[in-house]
Design a protein around this motif. Structure first.
Motif, PDB file in Angstrom:
ATOM      1  N   ASN A   2       0.926  -1.143  -0.041  1.00 27.26           N
ATOM      2  CA  ASN A   2       0.006  -0.014   0.006  1.00 27.26           C
ATOM      3  C   ASN A   2       0.894   1.257   0.057  1.00 27.26           C
ATOM      4  N   LYS A   3       1.727   1.375  -1.037  1.00 30.26           N
ATOM      5  CA  LYS A   3       2.654   2.418  -1.118  1.00 30.26           C
ATOM      6  C   LYS A   3       2.189   3.725  -1.057  1.00 30.26           C
ATOM      7  N   ALA A   4       1.027   4.058  -1.834  1.00 31.85           N
ATOM      8  CA  ALA A   4       0.391   5.540  -1.933  1.00 31.85           C
ATOM      9  C   ALA A   4      -0.329   5.916  -0.509  1.00 31.85           C
ATOM     10  N   GLY A   5      -0.795   4.991   0.136  1.00 31.52           N
ATOM     11  CA  GLY A   5      -1.202   5.293   1.432  1.00 31.52           C
ATOM     12  C   GLY A   5      -2.915   5.598   1.366  1.00 31.52           C
ATOM     13  N   SER A   6      -3.180   5.466   2.291  1.00 25.77           N
ATOM     14  CA  SER A   6      -4.855   5.523   2.674  1.00 25.77           C
ATOM     15  C   SER A   6      -4.923   6.734   3.488  1.00 25.77           C
ATOM     16  N   VAL A   7      -5.956   7.579   3.645  1.00 27.45           N
ATOM     17  CA  VAL A   7      -6.338   8.627   4.612  1.00 27.45           C
ATOM     18  C   VAL A   7      -7.629   8.304   5.269  1.00 27.45           C
ATOM     19  N   PHE A   8      -7.401   8.427   6.544  1.00 26.44           N
ATOM     20  CA  PHE A   8      -8.396   7.966   7.442  1.00 26.44           C
ATOM     21  C   PHE A   8      -8.597   9.151   8.465  1.00 26.44           C
ATOM     22  N   GLU A   9      -9.949   9.610   8.441  1.00 28.92           N
ATOM     23  CA  GLU A   9     -10.214  10.706   9.235  1.00 28.92           C
ATOM     24  C   GLU A   9     -11.054  10.158  10.566  1.00 28.92           C
ATOM     25  N   ILE A  10      -9.975  10.437  11.846  1.00 25.00           N
ATOM     26  CA  ILE A  10     -10.258   9.844  13.045  1.00 25.00           C
ATOM     27  C   ILE A  10     -11.402  10.819  13.786  1.00 25.00           C
ATOM     28  N   HIS A  11     -12.707  10.181  14.006  1.00 24.57           N
ATOM     29  CA  HIS A  11     -13.605  10.957  14.823  1.00 24.57           C
ATOM     30  C   HIS A  11     -13.444  10.766  16.468  1.00 24.57           C
ATOM     31  N   GLN A  12     -13.505   9.661  16.770  1.00 22.81           N
ATOM     32  CA  GLN A  12     -13.253   9.122  18.294  1.00 22.81           C
ATOM     33  C   GLN A  12     -12.572   8.136  18.405  1.00 22.81           C
ATOM     34  N   THR A  13     -12.322   8.001  19.909  1.00 23.91           N
ATOM     35  CA  THR A  13     -11.458   6.711  20.340  1.00 23.91           C
ATOM     36  C   THR A  13     -12.428   5.971  21.342  1.00 23.91           C
ATOM     37  N   PHE A  14     -12.168   4.932  21.764  1.00 27.94           N
ATOM     38  CA  PHE A  14     -12.655   4.090  22.725  1.00 27.94           C
ATOM     39  C   PHE A  14     -11.936   2.793  23.021  1.00 27.94           C
ATOM     40  N   ASN A  15     -12.051   2.273  24.393  1.00 25.18           N
ATOM     41  CA  ASN A  15     -11.140   1.438  24.902  1.00 25.18           C
ATOM     42  C   ASN A  15     -11.962   0.048  25.050  1.00 25.18           C
ATOM     43  N   ILE A  16     -11.538  -0.960  24.248  1.00 24.55           N
ATOM     44  CA  ILE A  16     -12.105  -2.196  24.498  1.00 24.55           C
ATOM     45  C   ILE A  16     -11.227  -3.126  25.488  1.00 24.55           C
ATOM     46  N   THR A  17     -11.785  -3.304  26.815  1.00 26.73           N
ATOM     47  CA  THR A  17     -10.797  -3.881  27.940  1.00 26.73           C
ATOM     48  C   THR A  17     -10.297  -5.128  27.417  1.00 26.73           C
ATOM     49  N   GLY A  18      -8.856  -5.276  27.672  1.00 25.77           N
ATOM     50  CA  GLY A  18      -8.237  -6.173  27.436  1.00 25.77           C
ATOM     51  C   GLY A  18      -7.703  -6.479  25.913  1.00 25.77           C
ATOM     52  N   ARG A  19      -8.090  -5.604  25.121  1.00 28.44           N
ATOM     53  CA  ARG A  19      -7.652  -5.301  23.855  1.00 28.44           C
ATOM     54  C   ARG A  19      -6.743  -4.010  23.249  1.00 28.44           C
ATOM     55  N   GLY A  20      -7.522  -2.983  23.787  1.00 25.02           N
ATOM     56  CA  GLY A  20      -6.845  -1.920  23.497  1.00 25.02           C
ATOM     57  C   GLY A  20      -7.575  -0.759  22.865  1.00 25.02           C
ATOM     58  N   ILE A  21      -7.076   0.229  22.092  1.00 24.72           N
ATOM     59  CA  ILE A  21      -7.802   1.422  21.629  1.00 24.72           C
ATOM     60  C   ILE A  21      -8.443   1.346  20.213  1.00 24.72           C
ATOM     61  N   VAL A  22      -9.547   1.478  20.092  1.00 23.07           N
ATOM     62  CA  VAL A  22     -10.080   1.719  18.722  1.00 23.07           C
ATOM     63  C   VAL A  22     -10.346   3.038  18.192  1.00 23.07           C
ATOM     64  N   LEU A  23      -9.716   3.403  17.089  1.00 20.60           N
ATOM     65  CA  LEU A  23      -9.838   4.647  16.544  1.00 20.60           C
ATOM     66  C   LEU A  23     -11.113   4.293  15.383  1.00 20.60           C
ATOM     67  N   THR A  24     -12.237   5.523  15.437  1.00 19.89           N
ATOM     68  CA  THR A  24     -13.399   5.274  14.607  1.00 19.89           C
ATOM     69  C   THR A  24     -13.274   6.517  13.862  1.00 19.89           C
ATOM     70  N   GLY A  25     -13.881   6.319  12.672  1.00 17.02           N
ATOM     71  CA  GLY A  25     -13.799   7.455  11.546  1.00 17.02           C
ATOM     72  C   GLY A  25     -14.153   6.762  10.131  1.00 17.02           C
ATOM     73  N   PHE A  26     -13.609   7.524   9.117  1.00 15.70           N
ATOM     74  CA  PHE A  26     -13.899   7.145   7.601  1.00 15.70           C
ATOM     75  C   PHE A  26     -12.700   7.137   6.953  1.00 15.70           C
ATOM     76  N   ILE A  27     -12.684   6.117   6.192  1.00 14.79           N
ATOM     77  CA  ILE A  27     -11.457   6.007   5.093  1.00 14.79           C
ATOM     78  C   ILE A  27     -11.964   7.053   4.032  1.00 14.79           C
ATOM     79  N   LEU A  28     -11.038   7.912   3.652  1.00 15.94           N
ATOM     80  CA  LEU A  28     -11.270   8.871   2.770  1.00 15.94           C
ATOM     81  C   LEU A  28     -10.930   8.593   1.342  1.00 15.94           C
ATOM     82  N   ASN A  29      -9.903   7.802   1.528  1.00 14.51           N
ATOM     83  CA  ASN A  29      -9.482   7.313   0.094  1.00 14.51           C
ATOM     84  C   ASN A  29      -8.420   6.128   0.482  1.00 14.51           C
TER      85      ASN A  29
END
Length: 98
Positions: A2-29
């Motif tokens: 994936n050399k060109a890269g993708s752009v992700f717009e981060i709207h929120q974060t939340f924790n899943i106990t025992g797993r870690g952090i989830v970033l939520t948002g939209f893939i713009l391209n």
């Protein structure tokens, strides 16, 4: 690769106990896959974290589904800091070749 890269717009974060952090948002391209690296500005520092899991949500905006990305975190302190962070539509880049 994936050399060109993708752009992700981060709207929120939340924790899943025992797993870690989830970033939520939209893939713009582009697209991404497990194991790719996401880079974003976190309170003035550019951080890079490996993508462990992701899930496409039910909500759709501008033709794009909401996406949750579970990332690797260094420790519990980082998880807490990211959980309390307000990303305010922070732009992130995702690539496999970093």
């Amino acid at each position: 690769m994936n050399k060109a890269g993708s752009v992700f717009e981060i709207h929120q974060t939340f924790n899943i106990t025992g797993r870690g952090i989830v970033l939520t948002g939209f893939i713009l391209n582009g697209d991404f896959r497990l194991g790719d690296i996401i880079k974003f500005d976190f309170n003035g520092d550019l951080i890079s974290r490996k993508i462990k899991r992701f899930d496409h949500g039910m909500r759709v905006e501008k033709g794009k589904p909401n996406v949750g990305i579970l990332i690797e975190c260094k420790n519990q302190k980082e998880i807490e800091a990211l959980r309390n962070w307000r990303p305010n539509r922070t732009m992130a880049e995702i690539r496999s070749d970093w």
